[in-house]
Scaffold this motif. Sequence first.
Motif, PDB file in Angstrom:
ATOM      1  N   MET A  87     -66.582  28.320  25.304  1.00  0.00           N
ATOM      2  CA  MET A  87     -65.379  27.469  25.378  1.00  0.00           C
ATOM      3  C   MET A  87     -64.131  28.322  25.107  1.00  0.00           C
ATOM      4  O   MET A  87     -63.250  27.951  24.336  1.00  0.00           O
ATOM      5  CB  MET A  87     -65.476  26.286  24.404  1.00  0.00           C
ATOM      6  N   ASP A  89     -60.699  29.715  25.411  1.00  0.00           N
ATOM      7  CA  ASP A  89     -59.345  29.350  25.849  1.00  0.00           C
ATOM      8  C   ASP A  89     -58.474  30.594  25.658  1.00  0.00           C
ATOM      9  O   ASP A  89     -58.233  31.015  24.525  1.00  0.00           O
ATOM     10  CB  ASP A  89     -58.844  28.178  25.005  1.00  0.00           C
ATOM     11  N   ARG A  91     -54.872  32.503  26.448  1.00  0.00           N
ATOM     12  CA  ARG A  91     -53.481  32.233  26.829  1.00  0.00           C
ATOM     13  C   ARG A  91     -52.641  33.496  26.715  1.00  0.00           C
ATOM     14  O   ARG A  91     -52.433  34.013  25.615  1.00  0.00           O
ATOM     15  CB  ARG A  91     -52.900  31.129  25.940  1.00  0.00           C
ATOM     16  N   ARG A 101     -58.772  31.233  21.610  1.00  0.00           N
ATOM     17  CA  ARG A 101     -59.452  30.353  20.657  1.00  0.00           C
ATOM     18  C   ARG A 101     -60.772  29.989  21.312  1.00  0.00           C
ATOM     19  O   ARG A 101     -60.793  29.490  22.447  1.00  0.00           O
ATOM     20  CB  ARG A 101     -58.635  29.098  20.360  1.00  0.00           C
ATOM     21  N   TYR A 103     -65.240  28.994  20.560  1.00  0.00           N
ATOM     22  CA  TYR A 103     -66.292  28.625  19.630  1.00  0.00           C
ATOM     23  C   TYR A 103     -67.246  29.807  19.521  1.00  0.00           C
ATOM     24  O   TYR A 103     -67.465  30.540  20.493  1.00  0.00           O
ATOM     25  CB  TYR A 103     -67.057  27.402  20.141  1.00  0.00           C
ATOM     26  N   VAL A 120     -72.050  27.722  13.083  1.00  0.00           N
ATOM     27  CA  VAL A 120     -71.143  27.233  14.122  1.00  0.00           C
ATOM     28  C   VAL A 120     -69.729  27.520  13.621  1.00  0.00           C
ATOM     29  O   VAL A 120     -69.360  27.081  12.530  1.00  0.00           O
ATOM     30  CB  VAL A 120     -71.341  25.737  14.400  1.00  0.00           C
ATOM     31  N   ASP A 144     -67.824  25.902  10.408  1.00  0.00           N
ATOM     32  CA  ASP A 144     -67.826  24.433  10.385  1.00  0.00           C
ATOM     33  C   ASP A 144     -68.469  23.859   9.130  1.00  0.00           C
ATOM     34  O   ASP A 144     -68.172  22.715   8.757  1.00  0.00           O
ATOM     35  CB  ASP A 144     -68.570  23.888  11.614  1.00  0.00           C
TER      36      ASP A 144
ATOM     37  N   ARG B  25     -60.503  24.099  27.259  1.00  0.00           N
ATOM     38  CA  ARG B  25     -59.441  23.325  26.600  1.00  0.00           C
ATOM     39  C   ARG B  25     -59.848  21.875  26.418  1.00  0.00           C
ATOM     40  O   ARG B  25     -59.594  21.269  25.373  1.00  0.00           O
ATOM     41  CB  ARG B  25     -58.162  23.384  27.447  1.00  0.00           C
ATOM     42  N   MET B  27     -62.821  20.502  26.077  1.00  0.00           N
ATOM     43  CA  MET B  27     -63.813  20.286  25.023  1.00  0.00           C
ATOM     44  C   MET B  27     -63.188  20.504  23.642  1.00  0.00           C
ATOM     45  O   MET B  27     -63.478  19.783  22.697  1.00  0.00           O
ATOM     46  CB  MET B  27     -65.021  21.215  25.225  1.00  0.00           C
ATOM     47  N   GLN B  28     -62.299  21.510  23.540  1.00  0.00           N
ATOM     48  CA  GLN B  28     -61.633  21.741  22.249  1.00  0.00           C
ATOM     49  C   GLN B  28     -60.742  20.552  21.868  1.00  0.00           C
ATOM     50  O   GLN B  28     -60.692  20.163  20.688  1.00  0.00           O
ATOM     51  CB  GLN B  28     -60.821  23.037  22.298  1.00  0.00           C
ATOM     52  N   ASP B  31     -63.121  17.738  20.635  1.00  0.00           N
ATOM     53  CA  ASP B  31     -63.687  17.973  19.301  1.00  0.00           C
ATOM     54  C   ASP B  31     -62.625  17.877  18.199  1.00  0.00           C
ATOM     55  O   ASP B  31     -62.958  17.674  17.031  1.00  0.00           O
ATOM     56  CB  ASP B  31     -64.360  19.353  19.248  1.00  0.00           C
ATOM     57  N   SER B  32     -61.362  18.046  18.584  1.00  0.00           N
ATOM     58  CA  SER B  32     -60.262  17.912  17.619  1.00  0.00           C
ATOM     59  C   SER B  32     -59.677  16.497  17.614  1.00  0.00           C
ATOM     60  O   SER B  32     -58.673  16.256  16.957  1.00  0.00           O
ATOM     61  CB  SER B  32     -59.145  18.901  17.962  1.00  0.00           C
ATOM     62  N   LEU B  80     -68.994  17.854  11.704  1.00  0.00           N
ATOM     63  CA  LEU B  80     -68.193  18.359  12.827  1.00  0.00           C
ATOM     64  C   LEU B  80     -69.084  18.485  14.061  1.00  0.00           C
ATOM     65  O   LEU B  80     -70.208  18.969  13.966  1.00  0.00           O
ATOM     66  CB  LEU B  80     -67.591  19.720  12.499  1.00  0.00           C
ATOM     67  N   ARG B  82     -69.308  20.030  18.029  1.00  0.00           N
ATOM     68  CA  ARG B  82     -68.756  21.011  18.977  1.00  0.00           C
ATOM     69  C   ARG B  82     -69.480  20.834  20.304  1.00  0.00           C
ATOM     70  O   ARG B  82     -70.705  20.955  20.360  1.00  0.00           O
ATOM     71  CB  ARG B  82     -68.964  22.445  18.491  1.00  0.00           C
ATOM     72  N   TRP B  84     -70.225  22.195  23.956  1.00  0.00           N
ATOM     73  CA  TRP B  84     -70.266  23.431  24.751  1.00  0.00           C
ATOM     74  C   TRP B  84     -70.730  23.119  26.159  1.00  0.00           C
ATOM     75  O   TRP B  84     -71.678  22.376  26.355  1.00  0.00           O
ATOM     76  CB  TRP B  84     -71.301  24.406  24.181  1.00  0.00           C
ATOM     77  N   TYR B 107     -73.339  20.623  19.235  1.00  0.00           N
ATOM     78  CA  TYR B 107     -73.771  21.129  17.936  1.00  0.00           C
ATOM     79  C   TYR B 107     -73.164  20.266  16.854  1.00  0.00           C
ATOM     80  O   TYR B 107     -71.994  19.892  16.940  1.00  0.00           O
ATOM     81  CB  TYR B 107     -73.329  22.579  17.726  1.00  0.00           C
TER      82      TYR B 107
ATOM     83  N   TRP C  84     -80.176  28.962  29.265  1.00  0.00           N
ATOM     84  CA  TRP C  84     -78.748  29.320  29.213  1.00  0.00           C
ATOM     85  C   TRP C  84     -78.598  30.813  29.134  1.00  0.00           C
ATOM     86  O   TRP C  84     -79.293  31.464  28.367  1.00  0.00           O
ATOM     87  CB  TRP C  84     -78.092  28.758  27.940  1.00  0.00           C
TER      88      TRP C  84
END
Lengths: 147, 147, 147
Positions: A87, A89, A91, A101, A103, A120, A144, B25, B27-28, B31-32, B80, B82, B84, B107, C84
């Motif tokens: 995941m 990201d 920039r 950023r 995971y 995680v 996490d 982006r 998925m982030q 999760d947020s 939490l 996450r 993926w 996860y 994966w």
Amino acid sequence: MTVTTTAAEVEFGLLYAEVQQFYSRQMQLFDSFEAEPWAQTFTEDAVFDVPTLPAPVVGRAALASNVRRNAEVHAGSGELLRHWLGMLDARQQSDGTVHTRSYALVYLTPRGGEPRVHRVCVMEDVLVPAPGGWQVAHRLVTRDDLP
Amino acid sequence: MTVTTTAAEVEFGLLYAEVQQFYSRQMQLFDSFEAEPWAQTFTEDAVFDVPTLPAPVVGRAALASNVRRNAEVHAGSGELLRHWLGMLDARQQSDGTVHTRSYALVYLTPRGGEPRVHRVCVMEDVLVPAPGGWQVAHRLVTRDDLP
Amino acid sequence: MTVTTTAAEVEFGLLYAEVQQFYSRQMQLFDSFEAEPWAQTFTEDAVFDVPTLPAPVVGRAALASNVRRNAEVHAGSGELLRHWLGMLDARQQSDGTVHTRSYALVYLTPRGGEPRVHRVCVMEDVLVPAPGGWQVAHRLVTRDDLP
């Protein structure tokens, strides 16, 4: 189909591939305890801030030293660790750096035993251009499971 | 080596990077619990068909509302999540949409506890071009543990 | 920002995307037990060396046959496997082949049960150009749990 690709789009596509490849090599070096080549994927004065260590590690020499210590610890344990990123990201910033950023997962496999998800995490990097690719100038990892 | 890259190859390479970045982006944000920005990654009338919900969710308002409900549930749990994606197969269609089929993992990490793989899923999306990127017009998720 | 992308950089970016897409389709075909299409992602005389099998499998016919056997075994088990890849390091060679080293995970989900990480592996491939993409000429997989 008419191709209307802009230079900026081309640049992003290449950047994203390069950064993925950069991280793949970096994580493989780390899991193989290749201390010096791994430390070279950071800038000379890089800051490496991870919750496993009591304080941020600063600079390549300290980073390499830390990997050699990991190698000794794990040689005795018979466990293999694999660090995965996902995941991603990425920039690009106006100063030429790239902020990422992503995971991060750590898989742990005991010899002769069942693998499991060990950690995680979320990883935030500042990458700077370097000859032939990128280097990490700053890394912040959060876990996490920790409050 | 002579470079014989065709325009179609260039376009695929960029598309693949863009779609990966888009999902990272998205998925982030999910999760947020960033309900509104996440809902903006879908079309106004998107259909979101996942086995966790009793019926498909339709439209951005309902999607955002669903994320706000998740936020409340998880605030109390101390866990939490996450999300993926991986093994992304992206196929551009002649109508300009992109059909994707990928694997999705969830996860779960309790505060102070051991992380685990919570769900293994397959995700099939229809993506449509949007200003600055892509939006999901239709999503179908299936879970490996359900018959 | 001035774009100073070289042809070699463009080529690497496209290669990396193509190889990711190639592996995504290949793993999805494998997990769906699509024996013949999966075998077509290998060269006619490919060598497939994995620790699960007593000896390397050689050639498409034997590869397809092996997938059909997997399908029978799993039909009775009610378990789903998902393969994966990640941390893909792809290096183009001067002879036109691409050598890759990546991590491979296998997730296993019983119907009605909890998913788990079943295997953590390292996969090393030699890819050769083929009409419309790539084919695996040689694959070596090692498992982290085996000595």
